[in-house]
Design an enzyme around this catalytic site. Structure first.
Site, PDB file in Angstrom:
ATOM      1  N   LYS A  48       0.797  -1.235   0.000  1.00  0.00           N
ATOM      2  CA  LYS A  48       0.000   0.000   0.000  1.00  0.00           C
ATOM      3  C   LYS A  48       0.830   1.286   0.000  1.00  0.00           C
ATOM      4  CE  LYS A  48      -3.439  -0.964  -0.564  1.00  0.00           C
ATOM      5  NZ  LYS A  48      -3.843  -1.604  -1.859  1.00  0.00           N
ATOM      6  N   HIS A  89       6.766  -7.615  -1.901  1.00  0.00           N
ATOM      7  CA  HIS A  89       6.540  -6.929  -0.634  1.00  0.00           C
ATOM      8  C   HIS A  89       7.459  -7.502   0.438  1.00  0.00           C
ATOM      9  CE1 HIS A  89       3.194  -4.818  -2.274  1.00  0.00           C
ATOM     10  NE2 HIS A  89       2.421  -5.865  -2.364  1.00  0.00           N
ATOM     11  N   SER A 119      -4.382   3.109   4.354  1.00  0.00           N
ATOM     12  CA  SER A 119      -4.605   2.457   3.071  1.00  0.00           C
ATOM     13  C   SER A 119      -4.677   0.934   3.241  1.00  0.00           C
ATOM     14  CB  SER A 119      -3.468   2.840   2.116  1.00  0.00           C
ATOM     15  OG  SER A 119      -3.689   2.287   0.848  1.00  0.00           O
TER      16      SER A 119
HETATM   17  P1  A3P Z   1      -5.029   4.887  -0.806  1.00  0.00           P
HETATM   18  O1  A3P Z   1      -5.653   3.668  -0.201  1.00  0.00           O
HETATM   19  O2  A3P Z   1      -4.481   5.819   0.230  1.00  0.00           O
HETATM   20  O3  A3P Z   1      -5.914   5.571  -1.796  1.00  0.00           O
HETATM   21  P2  A3P Z   1      -0.268  -0.311  -3.560  1.00  0.00           P
HETATM   22  O4  A3P Z   1      -0.314  -0.190  -5.049  1.00  0.00           O
HETATM   23  O5  A3P Z   1       1.096  -0.379  -2.993  1.00  0.00           O
HETATM   24  O6  A3P Z   1      -1.185  -1.380  -3.084  1.00  0.00           O
HETATM   25  O7  A3P Z   1      -0.820   1.082  -2.979  1.00  0.00           O
HETATM   26  C1  A3P Z   1      -2.165   1.454  -3.117  1.00  0.00           C
HETATM   27  C2  A3P Z   1      -2.296   2.911  -2.733  1.00  0.00           C
HETATM   28  O8  A3P Z   1      -1.716   3.725  -3.754  1.00  0.00           O
HETATM   29  C3  A3P Z   1      -3.758   3.341  -2.611  1.00  0.00           C
HETATM   30  O9  A3P Z   1      -3.740   4.394  -1.643  1.00  0.00           O
HETATM   31  C4  A3P Z   1      -4.015   3.846  -4.017  1.00  0.00           C
HETATM   32  O10 A3P Z   1      -5.123   4.699  -4.131  1.00  0.00           O
HETATM   33  C5  A3P Z   1      -2.711   4.607  -4.269  1.00  0.00           C
HETATM   34  N1  A3P Z   1      -2.459   4.860  -5.681  1.00  0.00           N
HETATM   35  C6  A3P Z   1      -2.503   4.000  -6.714  1.00  0.00           C
HETATM   36  N2  A3P Z   1      -2.252   4.619  -7.872  1.00  0.00           N
HETATM   37  C7  A3P Z   1      -2.020   5.918  -7.566  1.00  0.00           C
HETATM   38  C8  A3P Z   1      -1.704   7.083  -8.345  1.00  0.00           C
HETATM   39  N3  A3P Z   1      -1.571   7.026  -9.667  1.00  0.00           N
HETATM   40  N4  A3P Z   1      -1.544   8.242  -7.689  1.00  0.00           N
HETATM   41  C9  A3P Z   1      -1.673   8.319  -6.352  1.00  0.00           C
HETATM   42  N5  A3P Z   1      -1.971   7.260  -5.577  1.00  0.00           N
HETATM   43  C10 A3P Z   1      -2.143   6.069  -6.176  1.00  0.00           C
END
Ligand code: A3P
Length: 265
Positions: A48, A89, A119
């Protein structure tokens, strides 16, 4: 987040003290022995922290800004020709030795702990293959310290990125990744990549928003994968008291880590 057919909420299994999903723990010997090609690129994150976002940027950089279908997973990896972009991860100490031995490029993405935790909480609510998150107040205890990648970044030539920097100035960070990959793309192409990897574009992109994962695995009616994409959403979740207790614990666990995290931009 591999959807390895696990349809119920399996408990995590500890490997060297690190709780891992059962399909990884059960295949630990082959994960450990994985031999990357020196040209392979590893994207490592705490879940996340911005994994999907960084994967999308890297994929587009490698394909000169052409949106392209990308397949992921260990079986596919073995039949794909290098260079391959691999996501993990795993904490530093559990990453297969081969990545360091072969001097693979490694991009690490970090995010301030409070937003990362918020998140993760929402993700655990909707991801049916993860243990139930339970109530937010006790979930806050879940935070685990992580500073090895930071400590090892110079020795192992790891590109260490921050989610907050990517939000603050996406173009600057895309260019930083581009240079690390020894690529040189035109301003137009870079601009296009910045647009294609904005939160809004990725939320609407069916290849990026994980809507291809069946609802029995990711129930996005509970919380969408592309949830908010902001810095500072933690202020909507932590009470002042929770924030104070968290900061105290953080101070203990991350004492003198020196990692310049920002919880607001
Ligand atoms: P939030 O839950 O705070 O919205 P991962 O890909 O490591 O699982 O992380 C997911 C997090 O990254 C989520 O955060 C998601 O919304 C955010 N995220 C994914 N794409 C993004 C982007 N292009 N810009 C900003 N945040 C992004």
């Amino acid at each position: 987040q591999e959807a390895g057919g696990a349809m119920s909420r399996f408990p995590l299994i500890p490997v060297q003290g690190v709780p891992l999903m059962n399909h990884i723990a059960d295949n630990w010997d082959s994960v450990r022995a994985f031999e990357p090609h020196p040209s392979d690129l590893l994207i490592a994150t705490y879940p996340k922290a911005g994994t999907t976002w960084t994967q999308e940027i890297v994929d587009l950089l490698l394909h000169q800004g052409d949106p392209e279908v990308c397949s992921r997973g260990l079986d596919l990896l073995k039949v794909m020709p290098p260079p391959r972009v691999i996501k993990t991860h795993l904490p530093f100490q559990l990453v297969p030795e081969g990545f360091w031995k072969n001097k693979c490029k490694v991009i690490y993405v970090a995010r301030n702990a409070k937003d990362n935790l918020v998140s993760y909480f929402h993700f655990d609510r909707m991801n049916q293959t993860q243990p139930e998150p339970g109530p937010w107040d006790s979930y806050i205890q879940k935070f685990m310290d992580g500073k090895r990648y930071w400590e090892e970044r110079e020795k192992n030539n790891i590109l260490y990125l921050f989610y907050e920097d990517m939000k603050e100035n996406p173009r600057r960070e895309v260019e930083r990744i581009m240079r690390y990959l020894d690529l040189s793309l035109s301003d137009d192409v870079i601009g296009r990549i910045v647009e294609l990897t904005s939160f809004k574009a990725m939320k609407e992109n069916p290849m990026a928003n994980y809507t291809f994962i069946p609802m029995v695995v990711f129930d996005q009616t509970i919380s969408p994968f592309m949830r908010k994409g902001e810095v500072g959403d933690w202020t909507n979740h932590f009470t002042p008291e929770q924030s104070r207790l968290f900061d105290e614990d953080y101070g203990r666990q991350m004492k003198s880590s020196g990692i310049p995290f920002r919880a607001n931009i």
